[in-house]
Design an enzyme around this catalytic site. Structure first.
Site, PDB file in Angstrom:
ATOM      1  CG  PHE A   1      23.608   6.967  -5.540  1.00 34.17           C
ATOM      2  CD1 PHE A   1      23.632   8.320  -5.221  1.00 34.17           C
ATOM      3  CD2 PHE A   1      22.391   6.305  -5.512  1.00 34.17           C
ATOM      4  CE1 PHE A   1      22.465   8.994  -4.889  1.00 34.17           C
ATOM      5  CE2 PHE A   1      21.217   6.972  -5.182  1.00 34.17           C
ATOM      6  CZ  PHE A   1      21.262   8.314  -4.867  1.00 34.17           C
TER       7      PHE A   1
ATOM      8  CG  ASP B   1      24.621   4.149 -11.565  1.00 39.32           C
ATOM      9  OD1 ASP B   1      24.203   5.006 -12.378  1.00 39.32           O
ATOM     10  OD2 ASP B   1      24.171   4.033 -10.411  1.00 39.32           O
TER      11      ASP B   1
ATOM     12  CE1 TYR C   1      16.287  10.485 -10.712  1.00 40.53           C
ATOM     13  CE2 TYR C   1      14.827   8.727 -11.407  1.00 40.53           C
ATOM     14  CZ  TYR C   1      15.818   9.191 -10.578  1.00 40.53           C
ATOM     15  OH  TYR C   1      16.343   8.360  -9.618  1.00 40.53           O
ATOM     16  CE  LYS C   2      20.591  11.056 -11.055  1.00 41.64           C
ATOM     17  NZ  LYS C   2      20.354  11.897  -9.880  1.00 41.64           N
TER      18      LYS C   2
ATOM     19  NE  ARG D   1      24.409  16.498  -6.765  1.00 38.48           N
ATOM     20  CZ  ARG D   1      23.786  15.314  -6.899  1.00 38.48           C
ATOM     21  NH1 ARG D   1      24.491  14.192  -6.929  1.00 38.48           N
ATOM     22  NH2 ARG D   1      22.479  15.244  -6.943  1.00 38.48           N
TER      23      ARG D   1
END
Lengths: 422, 422
Positions: free
Chosen positions: A132, A209, A234-235, A383
């Site tokens: 990422f 991560d 927040y996911k 996605r």
């Protein structure tokens, strides 16, 4: 086999059989008729249903009524208490190693610098080219400021890293290897215990991560011997836009760990206002500034739900959702030239499914206009994020069918584009 | 003169004459009978009255209903929009130089590193020994990692720095001087334009910590030529516990400014997911991770109130409150041996008044039990914070009288302690 065969269950049947189906009602907006399918809980999870009342009560009864006393009574301890809670419910980690504080990016910065400090004399940081962006950018910045060398594993964007790829680059000069457990694009699950053991054999540290894995799949940081980890909340932890990250430092490293952003809240005695920074003996030394309490409220209710449902049941539902997405892909999208970018094998498949087609970048607004909200990842990926407690099988079918409809409409209605492309 | 003379107005009279008196009703809990006096708005400002409803609506209507689309529609721009708003209402700064992002501590780290990068070859950082701990600790950490030398200005804790003291240490090897505009303990206001001009004459940069001044006194960063500044938003901007800091970089420095924590949200094109960090051309380059949106909601309503009241009227009220506090101190606390640690001169007096007495550390819980809540600063200071829009003259009298009562009670009731002390 196609899903039209009589033994293939429909979305409605799959939802009816789903033992976790009632959790969907615990989230706000799951019954909003304007949003027919939300498949981006892996970027921003939904709020829990009780949150508006809970956060209003926080403002009135905690901040508004306890005022400054709230710090002594509750908030000073919250970064570690909440860290311990995340550790227990989702990370497979004992108490005292996890804290909730800054953004994932700032946490990565602190942890990479910590790793370099813990491995003096070693000059290399290993990371994959497809990791990422923020992970790569932090590594680039730290390499520049410390004179470290980056050893890139040459992967495609968001593809993930295999044990063999890691094996080829981790050497006796590697200080730390920085990888994502679940690749942000493909959803590939890396072999965390294998790569961690390999790094340790060669004297290097690992920094994982966990942004795309925490709350979606079982994790066993302590058992795997992971040194350092971070991830966002927040996911799949539904903490709200920009909620703070968690940061994990293995107990074995903690006593000598040194992070670069020395601040009053990481000091041994913040309110002594004394001369000279002395890091707290505990995980608190990884805190720098005043903790972002307002961002820590929402995730608490989601942690309750995860504890109640159990991470193994969540993983089972996640795989059932992605199995169904892939079956529908095979039947309805593969014939249109859409590619599957996510592994089919359960053991290495995370909680999202990415499909690619050159026309997808132009379809997103049309999908949104239909109330169908997956995520897009450049240059051509849709996605489909599967947030096990809030995503239904029906939503999976809706997104696949909406993509199918737009692609076939586009085939019929965009001859100009086709000509250009030729 | 004493306040018992007929020409001395009472607290009730002062409140009745106060042109800003109606603002007090705009804050939550100002009518809570259990809190008779809140004098710690300079540590944690009260929530505005509309906030519980507003933040619940944010969860339901923004996060819950817009979901991931909220980032495109509003949130990605919020750090800069809110920064510009703070700049306009409180900092005297043009748009495009201010951003809301991390904690004050992380902002200080970024800005000190930025200053060192902008002054290559200069090896000294100047700071006062009495500055707030987090400022000192960050400087110590940066000095250690960069090999810089700290030149300490030898001041008492929280006393503040004079132009003459700055003059004595800023030299041709100074890269940056790190000072607080208002000292956290005494409330002394430093000569920002004078010290800034002096630093510039010698080729150094200035970094001003505005935590205790923003929202309480007029500030003119652009006019004064300040290079770098930061401050927190949970004091006089009422952003809530741990709300994110703002960070200011003068336009003249921006194009070549480089901060150390490279993250995706500071990149020129975050969603390209491309190779190689390229800092955004704007102030966005000072953002690292995903912005903490949940912490940015509360301060917006307070900025509305500041704009409506006007910062000059706020300053006038602040001085009237501190004048009254000092008058009551002279009359009721000075005779008991309490010392005034705040300057009497308006030009150098901020928005809080600190009084010291060796017995104060033992009185805080008794004050809280009476519903009287000032702040305490070790070893012996009670800090009376005056938040001009939410503090009444009556509250000032209540805290002074409560301190007076406890000190005289303590005199009468603790013969054992007195014996011990002898």
């Amino acid at each position: 086999m196609t899903l039209f065969e009589t033994d293939a269950p429909t979305a409605a049947e799959l939802d009816a059989r789903d033992p976790l189906r009632e959790y969907r009602d615990r989230f706000l907006g799951a019954d909003d008729p304007e949003i027919r399918a939300y498949l981006d809980g892996n970027s921003l999870g939904r709020p829990t249903k009780g949150l508006p009342e809970k956060i209003a009560a926080f403002v009135t009864d905690q901040w508004g009524a306890r005022l400054i006393r709230g710090w002594d009574e509750q908030w000073l301890d919250l970064p570690v208490q909440l860290g311990d809670r995340i550790a227990r419910e989702t990370l497979g980690a004992a108490a005292g190693q996890t804290v909730v504080a800054d953004s994932t990016t700032v946490s990565l910065y602190k942890l990479i610098r910590t790793a370099l400090h813990a491995r003096p004399g070693r000059t290399e940081i290993v990371i994959d080219r497809g990791n990422f962006p923020t992970d790569r950018f932090v590594v680039e910045g730290v390499a520049e400021e410390t004179g470290s060398v980056i050893r890139w594993i040459e992967t495609d964007p968001g593809a993930g890293v295999t044990l063999a790829e890691a094996d080829a680059v981790i050497g006796e000069n590697t200080a730390v290897i920085v990888l994502s457990q679940i690749a942000y694009r493909s959803g590939y699950i890396a072999d965390v215990p294998g790569i961690t053991a390999l790094a340790h054999e060669r004297g290097a540290l690992v920094l994982w991560d966990l942004c795309h894995s925490v709350g979606a799949i079982p994790i066993s940081l302590d058992e795997w011997g992971v040194d350092l980890a971070t991830g966002c909340t927040y996911k799949y932890l539904n903490g709200g836009p920009g909620s703070p990250a968690f940061l994990y430092v293995n107990q074995a490293l903690l006593a000598s760990a040194r992070q670069p952003i020395w601040g009053w809240m990481g000091d041994r005695a913040p309110f002594d206002m004394a001369d000279g920074y002395q890091p707290a003996p505990s995980i608190r030394r990884f805190i720098s500034g005043t903790p972002p309490i307002m961002g820590m409220i929402a995730m608490q209710e989601m942690l309750d739900l995860i504890a109640e449902a159990g991470i193994d049941a969540i993983r089972t539902k996640s795989l059932a959702l992605s199995d169904y997405a892939i079956a529908l892909y095979d039947e309805r999208l593969a014939p249109l030239g859409v590619e599957l970018s996510t592994p089919r094998e359960h053991a290495v498949r995370g909680s999202h499914v990415t499909v690619d087609h050159p026309r997808f970048s132009g379809l997103m607004h049309a999908l949104w206009a239909k109330g169908v909200i997956p995520d897009f990842r450049a240059p051509s990926g849709i996605r489909i994020g599967l947030s096990p407690l809030s995503t239904s099988f029906e939503e999976v079918e809706i997104v696949i069918d909406a993509i199918h409809a737009l692609l076939t409409e586009a085939d019929a209605s965009t001859p100009v584009d086709s000509t250009k492309g030729a």
